[in-house]
Each structure stands twice: as structure tokens, then as C-alpha cells.
Motif scaffolding. Structure first.
Motif, PDB file in Angstrom:
ATOM      1  N   SER A  65      27.024  -4.401  -0.919  1.00 25.43           N
ATOM      2  CA  SER A  65      28.276  -4.085  -0.228  1.00 25.43           C
ATOM      3  C   SER A  65      29.377  -5.101  -0.521  1.00 25.43           C
ATOM      4  O   SER A  65      30.457  -5.034   0.075  1.00 25.43           O
ATOM      5  N   PHE A  66      29.115  -6.024  -1.462  1.00 22.03           N
ATOM      6  CA  PHE A  66      30.084  -7.080  -1.748  1.00 22.03           C
ATOM      7  C   PHE A  66      31.425  -6.493  -2.201  1.00 22.03           C
ATOM      8  O   PHE A  66      31.485  -5.637  -3.079  1.00 22.03           O
ATOM      9  N   GLY A  67      32.499  -6.970  -1.588  1.00 23.69           N
ATOM     10  CA  GLY A  67      33.840  -6.560  -1.986  1.00 23.69           C
ATOM     11  C   GLY A  67      34.275  -5.209  -1.472  1.00 23.69           C
ATOM     12  O   GLY A  67      35.420  -4.803  -1.683  1.00 23.69           O
ATOM     13  N   LYS A  68      33.385  -4.504  -0.778  1.00 20.12           N
ATOM     14  CA  LYS A  68      33.738  -3.165  -0.289  1.00 20.12           C
ATOM     15  C   LYS A  68      34.329  -3.209   1.116  1.00 20.12           C
ATOM     16  O   LYS A  68      34.951  -2.249   1.551  1.00 20.12           O
ATOM     17  N   ARG A  69      34.077  -4.312   1.819  1.00 18.24           N
ATOM     18  CA  ARG A  69      34.592  -4.463   3.175  1.00 18.24           C
ATOM     19  C   ARG A  69      35.659  -5.549   3.172  1.00 18.24           C
ATOM     20  O   ARG A  69      35.414  -6.668   2.729  1.00 18.24           O
ATOM     21  N   ILE A  70      36.854  -5.231   3.672  1.00 19.22           N
ATOM     22  CA  ILE A  70      37.997  -6.135   3.619  1.00 19.22           C
ATOM     23  C   ILE A  70      38.469  -6.416   5.040  1.00 19.22           C
ATOM     24  O   ILE A  70      38.639  -5.501   5.846  1.00 19.22           O
ATOM     25  N   MET A  71      38.667  -7.701   5.366  1.00 17.45           N
ATOM     26  CA  MET A  71      39.147  -8.092   6.689  1.00 17.45           C
ATOM     27  C   MET A  71      40.672  -8.020   6.735  1.00 17.45           C
ATOM     28  O   MET A  71      41.351  -8.629   5.928  1.00 17.45           O
ATOM     29  N   ARG A  72      41.194  -7.263   7.678  1.00 19.08           N
ATOM     30  CA  ARG A  72      42.631  -7.180   7.894  1.00 19.08           C
ATOM     31  C   ARG A  72      42.916  -7.220   9.385  1.00 19.08           C
ATOM     32  O   ARG A  72      42.447  -6.371  10.135  1.00 19.08           O
ATOM     33  N   ARG A  73      43.665  -8.246   9.792  1.00 18.62           N
ATOM     34  CA  ARG A  73      44.051  -8.416  11.195  1.00 18.62           C
ATOM     35  C   ARG A  73      42.850  -8.336  12.137  1.00 18.62           C
ATOM     36  O   ARG A  73      42.879  -7.699  13.184  1.00 18.62           O
ATOM     37  N   LYS A  83      19.868 -14.314 -11.086  1.00 16.54           N
ATOM     38  CA  LYS A  83      19.224 -13.144 -11.694  1.00 16.54           C
ATOM     39  C   LYS A  83      20.031 -11.880 -11.410  1.00 16.54           C
ATOM     40  O   LYS A  83      20.164 -10.995 -12.267  1.00 16.54           O
ATOM     41  N   GLU A  84      20.606 -11.805 -10.193  1.00 18.08           N
ATOM     42  CA  GLU A  84      21.243 -10.575  -9.743  1.00 18.08           C
ATOM     43  C   GLU A  84      22.723 -10.474 -10.075  1.00 18.08           C
ATOM     44  O   GLU A  84      23.285  -9.369 -10.047  1.00 18.08           O
ATOM     45  N   TYR A  85      23.387 -11.577 -10.360  1.00 12.59           N
ATOM     46  CA  TYR A  85      24.843 -11.530 -10.528  1.00 12.59           C
ATOM     47  C   TYR A  85      25.355 -12.789 -11.202  1.00 12.59           C
ATOM     48  O   TYR A  85      24.680 -13.818 -11.269  1.00 12.59           O
ATOM     49  N   LEU A  86      26.600 -12.693 -11.668  1.00 17.43           N
ATOM     50  CA  LEU A  86      27.385 -13.840 -12.122  1.00 17.43           C
ATOM     51  C   LEU A  86      28.674 -13.823 -11.316  1.00 17.43           C
ATOM     52  O   LEU A  86      29.421 -12.846 -11.348  1.00 17.43           O
ATOM     53  N   TYR A  87      28.913 -14.897 -10.581  1.00 17.57           N
ATOM     54  CA  TYR A  87      30.121 -14.992  -9.760  1.00 17.57           C
ATOM     55  C   TYR A  87      31.021 -16.064 -10.376  1.00 17.57           C
ATOM     56  O   TYR A  87      30.628 -17.225 -10.513  1.00 17.57           O
ATOM     57  N   VAL A  88      32.229 -15.664 -10.751  1.00 13.68           N
ATOM     58  CA  VAL A  88      33.175 -16.553 -11.421  1.00 13.68           C
ATOM     59  C   VAL A  88      34.229 -16.999 -10.410  1.00 13.68           C
ATOM     60  O   VAL A  88      34.866 -16.169  -9.766  1.00 13.68           O
ATOM     61  N   VAL A 133      41.420 -20.280  -6.515  1.00 13.76           N
ATOM     62  CA  VAL A 133      42.651 -19.703  -7.056  1.00 13.76           C
ATOM     63  C   VAL A 133      42.410 -18.246  -7.439  1.00 13.76           C
ATOM     64  O   VAL A 133      43.293 -17.394  -7.321  1.00 13.76           O
ATOM     65  N   GLY A 134      41.205 -17.953  -7.905  1.00 20.99           N
ATOM     66  CA  GLY A 134      40.830 -16.594  -8.278  1.00 20.99           C
ATOM     67  C   GLY A 134      39.324 -16.518  -8.442  1.00 20.99           C
ATOM     68  O   GLY A 134      38.683 -17.490  -8.833  1.00 20.99           O
ATOM     69  N   HIS A 135      38.735 -15.380  -8.125  1.00 22.19           N
ATOM     70  CA  HIS A 135      37.287 -15.224  -8.267  1.00 22.19           C
ATOM     71  C   HIS A 135      36.950 -13.762  -8.557  1.00 22.19           C
ATOM     72  O   HIS A 135      37.746 -12.855  -8.290  1.00 22.19           O
ATOM     73  N   GLU A 136      35.767 -13.564  -9.094  1.00 24.90           N
ATOM     74  CA  GLU A 136      35.354 -12.204  -9.457  1.00 24.90           C
ATOM     75  C   GLU A 136      33.830 -12.121  -9.479  1.00 24.90           C
ATOM     76  O   GLU A 136      33.152 -13.023  -9.982  1.00 24.90           O
ATOM     77  N   MET A 137      33.309 -11.052  -8.880  1.00 22.76           N
ATOM     78  CA  MET A 137      31.875 -10.805  -8.888  1.00 22.76           C
ATOM     79  C   MET A 137      31.539  -9.920 -10.099  1.00 22.76           C
ATOM     80  O   MET A 137      32.081  -8.824 -10.244  1.00 22.76           O
ATOM     81  N   LEU A 138      30.648 -10.401 -10.973  1.00 19.00           N
ATOM     82  CA  LEU A 138      30.261  -9.663 -12.184  1.00 19.00           C
ATOM     83  C   LEU A 138      28.766  -9.346 -12.111  1.00 19.00           C
ATOM     84  O   LEU A 138      27.931 -10.037 -12.686  1.00 19.00           O
ATOM     85  N   ARG A 139      28.425  -8.293 -11.409  1.00 14.56           N
ATOM     86  CA  ARG A 139      27.006  -7.950 -11.235  1.00 14.56           C
ATOM     87  C   ARG A 139      26.364  -7.558 -12.559  1.00 14.56           C
ATOM     88  O   ARG A 139      25.180  -7.807 -12.791  1.00 14.56           O
ATOM     89  N   GLU A 140      27.148  -6.955 -13.434  1.00 12.95           N
ATOM     90  CA  GLU A 140      26.580  -6.485 -14.700  1.00 12.95           C
ATOM     91  C   GLU A 140      26.144  -7.632 -15.603  1.00 12.95           C
ATOM     92  O   GLU A 140      25.370  -7.426 -16.552  1.00 12.95           O
ATOM     93  N   GLN A 172      34.703 -12.029 -23.664  1.00  9.81           N
ATOM     94  CA  GLN A 172      35.951 -11.299 -23.424  1.00  9.81           C
ATOM     95  C   GLN A 172      36.234 -11.158 -21.925  1.00  9.81           C
ATOM     96  O   GLN A 172      37.377 -11.263 -21.487  1.00  9.81           O
ATOM     97  N   THR A 173      35.186 -10.937 -21.158  1.00  8.96           N
ATOM     98  CA  THR A 173      35.341 -10.800 -19.707  1.00  8.96           C
ATOM     99  C   THR A 173      35.818 -12.102 -19.076  1.00  8.96           C
ATOM    100  O   THR A 173      36.723 -12.105 -18.230  1.00  8.96           O
ATOM    101  N   LEU A 174      35.221 -13.223 -19.479  1.00 12.98           N
ATOM    102  CA  LEU A 174      35.637 -14.521 -18.945  1.00 12.98           C
ATOM    103  C   LEU A 174      37.067 -14.853 -19.356  1.00 12.98           C
ATOM    104  O   LEU A 174      37.864 -15.346 -18.556  1.00 12.98           O
ATOM    105  N   ASN A 175      37.396 -14.582 -20.603  1.00 13.10           N
ATOM    106  CA  ASN A 175      38.750 -14.847 -21.086  1.00 13.10           C
ATOM    107  C   ASN A 175      39.772 -13.976 -20.352  1.00 13.10           C
ATOM    108  O   ASN A 175      40.861 -14.450 -19.994  1.00 13.10           O
TER     109      ASN A 175
END
Length: 555
Positions: A74-82, A209-214, A229-236, A260-263
Motif C-alpha cells: 500500500s506504499f504511496g497509495k495513502r496520502i495525508m491531507r489536513r 530483497k523486496e524494493y529499492l528506495y531512493v 529533497v526527493g525520494h522514490e520507491m522502486l519495487r521493480e 537510466q532510472t537513477l539518472n
């Protein structure tokens, strides 16, 4: 279970038992412990004077593992707002359905996991550990982090031991390698001396094993913090998926795709003018992926950054880097506190003894329910504190450090931290029964670095409007006020007009008697007012820790 010293090179595996000699018992108990919740292991780590940092890893049980896998799904699918969780429905953000795990269940799960670690540690070390720091996988969201915090520190006091608690992997891994020090980032002494003119960034790769988080983090050395400053979940690109992909593509094609993805991740931040590529000074890999996969990732990341100055930091086993950072932060802070107490023999009772040379945060009861302020013997407090130049200077110095932190939170768009800082300042003022005098340096700093709508600007204006509304000091300060920022003077004048309007007509927006509720100057972008008030009442340690961090920066 396995154990390590601070620079062990081999990956530790469960099953090797080391019984510590009794002669080390006191050394192992010297500092509180840190707990790291990973994907498949729980790690207890601690700082010792004789052997540096030690760590013991334990496997997780099936319940914890199921919770982790659900959090990842469920990572990244739920967003906190107010203050409420939302999900994307097409192009629209809508309220989210109830969480799969309610808070009570999550707290119980983290508590059970920690208790099992404590039992194992007690059997091995001969005493029950005390925890003062907590770090979690980046997979866990804000709700999970809160549940783990409530489980390990039910009264919230554990975080006071560790002034700047490292809840996530990136800051802990950076501290483990001492990348909070400018000189360790390839900067010259001259560059480090002129810290306001440089920016240091670190690329942290959380590889499991399950993911790469940048995660690209900014180094804020003064407060030993590393905001993202910026982050991204790369499960693939998790190692397990890497093995699957290599069955259908060549190693060359896989590496090219990851490069290419990291760049692209870095370039997107450059294009948005959030970073300059040359400011990326170090690459850190943390996590439980294999040594072969990590070595390859380091090479690809180094090439992707490609700025000619970045270095790969690899002195600590990646599987233990997070736990080492938590323990290093925890142990060093406690050692400093212990040494300061021995050397200075500080008296922390504000109602007795000689006045303090500085405004000591530990000396007061923090008041975060502004509807029930503390009462004081005004004459006694005036004699002991308010009339002492050293005490007033210490109070203003703390205000200055909190102001710098607020400006930092504004620069990097951290709205909840901005609200928390104003809450801490209001609570601190209530705790001492003292509204600070206008400080020209602070006033200039905020008006030159913050938007006019800033909550901190509003707070400073109201501090003056309330405490100086009928004070004879206003006349005495007339000439000094001439040197203050003109917008500040105009804002104070307008606030005074509102107060007068309230006194005459009973309206105007702010009450005439008593200091404001801190929510008046909050943005409430993350938490609504009701949730904010509840948080202030139940989790005052958050604001006490902020004050302690600012006090430490001023020390």
C-alpha cells in the motif's frame, strides 16, 4: 542472533550466539539502546565506551512480516491531507477507506516484537535494556511510525534521551558514516567555514530483497538532520525482482535500465531547480541485499550521479548501517549530556539556588495546554530570572535557534515542523511565564527570510502586542523601536488596533486578555485543529525535544 563492532565487514547471520563476559556488563549498559525495524530483521544496537557500537539482529515473526508486506503493497497509495488519509480515484483525491491494520493492532504488533527482542537481550546481556531511539524501514508510513513510537515509548519520554531521533533509514545511515560533518563530504576547510554558501546532498539507497528506495537528502550539519529533497520507491528493482528480470533480459540491459532510472530521478530534481547535481557529495547504500547486488548498485549510482566529486561511502556493513547510526546518535548525545553534568554541576531546579546562566529547558514544566497556564510568584521570578541579563540572553538565544529551524522548515516545505516550532515556543513561554522582548536580530531574520503570512512572524508580533500593550517599557523602548524592521512595526500597530477594537467592542479576531492558543498561528496543512490540540496534550515530548535540540545547537 549476531553481534558486531562498529566497522565489522561481514554480514551478520542469525544463529551465531556470543555470550558477553560479565566484565562488559556495565559497559554494555552504559547507554540506552536503539531499535531498528527492518524488512526481515529487528536490530538492537548500542554504544559502548570500550568497543564502540555493537548490534544484535533478530529475525521477525510471521505477524510482523505480514504487516510489513501489507505496508509495502500500500506504499504511496495513502496520502495525508489536513489530518485525514486520502487515496487517488482517477485524477481526484478522495478520503481513504479504513486502514487494513487499526492503530491498536499495530501498536500491539510492534510492542510484541520489541518485547521479544528485550527478552533475548536480557538473557544474553544479563539485564533488561532501555530504549531511547527508534528507526524504521522507509516502507512504513506515518501511521506505522506513530504506532511503533507509541509501542516502544508509551509515555513519549524515550525520545528526550536522543535529542534528534532518527526515525528513518537515510538520516541514520548518514550519521553512521558521520556524513553530518562537512569535512567528510570532500569539502575544503574554507568551504566548511563558509557553510551558508554551500549545499551538501547525499544519495541514500535503501536496498532490500523486496524494493529499492531512493532518497536524496540535504545535510543540515548544525542540527544533525537530513531532510529529504526527493525520494522514490522502486519495487521493480528490489533484489528479488532483479533475479526474476535477469531471466528475461541480459545483465547489461538490466543495469542500463537501473542506471537510466537513477539518472532520471536526479535529473527531475535538477530540472525542478531543487538541486544542483555537483552538490551530491556522497552515496550510501543501506539494507539487506546481497553483497554482490550492493556492489553493482554502488557502481551504477556513482555513474548516474556523474559529477566528478561524489564518493561512495562503504566503511560500514550496509545491513547494519541504519542500526549503527541510531546507536551512534544515541550514545554520543548521552555521553555529551553526562560529561556536561559532571563538568558544570548544573542545578535544574528553577525555584531554588542561583539563577542559571542560560535558559535551561529541563528546568521547567512544559505547558502546552494554553487554557490552563502555570501560575507564578511574579516578584520571585523577576528577582531570580527576569531581571538577570544572562537569563534573558539565554532565552533569546534559544528563540534565535528555533527561528533558524523554522526558516529551514519553510525553505524545505515542512509545514508540520513549522507548526510544531510555534507550539514549542508558546509552550516554553507559558512554562516560564515570560513573553520575550522584541529582539532586533530575530525580527530582521524572519522578515528577510519568511513570507509575511508566516506563522512565526504572526507569533512574534502577538508576543509584542500582548505583553507590551500596557507596559511602561513601550515608552522607554521608543528610540530602540526606530531601528526595527518597518513591516514588523506596522504589523504590531495593526495587532494593537485589533486588541483595542476587542476591548471596546468585544470583537476583532483576537482576545484581549491572556496569551493566544498556538493554533491561531498554525497552518494546519497536515493536522486539523482538533487533532493538533490532541497531539499537543498527549505528545508534549515532541515539543520538549524540539526545544532541547535548539538548546543543544546554541550550546
Amino acid at each position: 542472533m549476531a553481534t558486531s563492532s562498529s566497522r565489522i565487514g561481514a554480514r551478520l547471520l542469525f544463529g551465531i550466539v556470543l555470550l558477553f563476559p560479565l566484565t562488559y556488563a556495565n559497559d554494555n549498559a552504559q547507554f540506552p539502546y536503539a531499535l531498528t525495524f527492518g524488512s526481515s530483521t529487528l536490530t538492537a544496537s548500542w554504544f559502548t565506551k570500550s568497543e564502540g557500537i555493537k548490534a544484535i539482529q533478530f529475525p521477525v515473526d510471521s505477524k510482523y512480516r505480514a504487516y510489513f508486506e501489507d505496508a509495502l503493497a500500500s506504499f504511496g497509495k495513502r496520502i495525508m491531507r489536513r489530518g485525514e488519509w486520502h487515496v487517488m480515484a482517477g485524477d481526484e483525491l478522495v478520503p481513504a477507506p479504513p486502514d487494513t491494520h487499526n492503530e491498536d493492532t499495530a501498536v500491539s504488533l510492534f510492542r510484541d516484537a520489541a518485547q521479544q527482542v528485550s527478552r533475548n537481550l536480557s538473557a544474553t546481556l544479563g539485564f533488561e535494556p532501555t530504549y531511547a531511539a527508534l528507526t524504521l524501514s522507509s516502507v512504513f508510513n506515518q501511521s506505522s511510525t506513530k504506532a511503533a513510537t507509541d509501542a516502544i515509548f508509551p509515555n513519549g519520554m524515550g525520545f528526550i534521551h536522543s535529542i534528534k531521533s532518527l526515525n528513518k533509514v537515510a538520516p541514520a545511515a548518514c550519521v553512521a558514516h558521520r556524513l553530518d560533518l562537512c569535512g567528510n563530504l570532500g569539502r575544503t576547510p574554507a568551504e566548511c567555514a563558509d557553510k551558508d554558501s554551500i549545499s551538501n546532498l547525499i544519495l541514500v539507497l535503501e536496498y532490500e530483497k523486496e524494493y529499492l528506495y531512493v532518497d536524496l537528502v540535504f545535510v543540515y550539519s548544525e542540527y544533525r538532520t537530513f531532510p529529504s529533497v526527493g525520494h522514490e520507491m522502486l519495487r521493480e528493482f528490489g533484489e528479488a525482482n532483479r533475479e526474476k528480470l535477469l531471466k528475461s533480459m541480459s545483465t547489461y540491459d538490466y543495469n542500463r535500465k537501473l542506471h537510466q532510472t537513477l539518472n532520471a530521478f536526479i535529473e527531475s530534481l535538477v530540472e525542478r531547480q531543487l538541486i544542483v547535481r555537483v552538490d551530491i557529495r556522497a552515496i550510501v547504500v543501506a539494507g539487506g541485499a546481497s553483497a554482490t547486488a550492493i556492489a553493482q548498485l554502488r557502481k551504477l549510482a556513482h555513474n548516474a550521479v556523474g559529477n566528478g566529486v561524489v564518493k561512495v561511502v562503504d566503511e560500514i556493513d550496509p545491513g547494519l548501517a541504519t542500526a549503527h547510526g541510531a546507536a551512534a546518535n544515541n550514545g554520543e548525545n548521552d555521553e555529551e549530556i553526562e560529561r556536561a553534568a559532571e563538568d558544570e554541576n548544573i542545578d535544574d531546579d528553577p525555584q531554588s539556588g542561583d539563577p542559571k546562566e542560560t535558559c535551561n529547558n529541563d528546568a521547567i514544566e512544559y505547558i502546552f495546554d494554553e487554557q490552563q497556564p502555570q501560575t507564578f510568584d511574579g516578584d520571585k521570578m523577576k528577582e531570580m530570572y527576569y531581571d538577570k541579563d544572562a537569563w534573558v540572553s539565554g532565552f533569546n538565544s534559544l528563540m534565535m535557534e528555533c527561528t533558524k529551524l523554522y526558516i529551514f522548515a519553510d525553505k524545505y516545505s515542512i509545514p508540520q515542523l513549522r507548526d510544531d516550532i510555534t507550539s514549542a515556543l508558546v509552550g516554553h513561554s507559558h512554562g516560564w511565564g515570560w513573553w520575550p522582548d522584541p529582539d532586533i536580530d530575530i525580527i530582521e531574520l524572519v522578515y528577510n527570510n519568511l513570507p509575511s503570512s508566516s506563522g512565526l512572524i504572526r507569533l512574534l508580533v502577538l508576543f509584542t502586542a500582548y505583553s507590551w500593550s500596557s507596559s511602561p517599557n513601550v515608552i522607554a523602548w521608543k528610540d530602540r523601536f526606530r531601528g526595527f524592521h518597518p513591516e514588523y512595526l506596522l504589523d504590531v500597530l495593526f495587532a494593537q488596533a485589533q486588541l483595542l477594537e476587542n476591548e471596546i467592542h468585544g470583537e476583532g479576531g483576537i482576545p484581549y486578555d491572556g496569551m493566544l492558543n498556538s493554533c491561531v498561528v498554525h497552518e494546519h496543512l497536515e493536522l486539523g485543529e482538533e487533532e493538533c490540540r490532541e497531539r499537543l496534550a498527549k505528545h508534549s515530548y515532541i515539543f520538549a525535544s524540539l526545544l532541547s535540540a535548539c538548546q543543544a545547537a546554541n550550546a
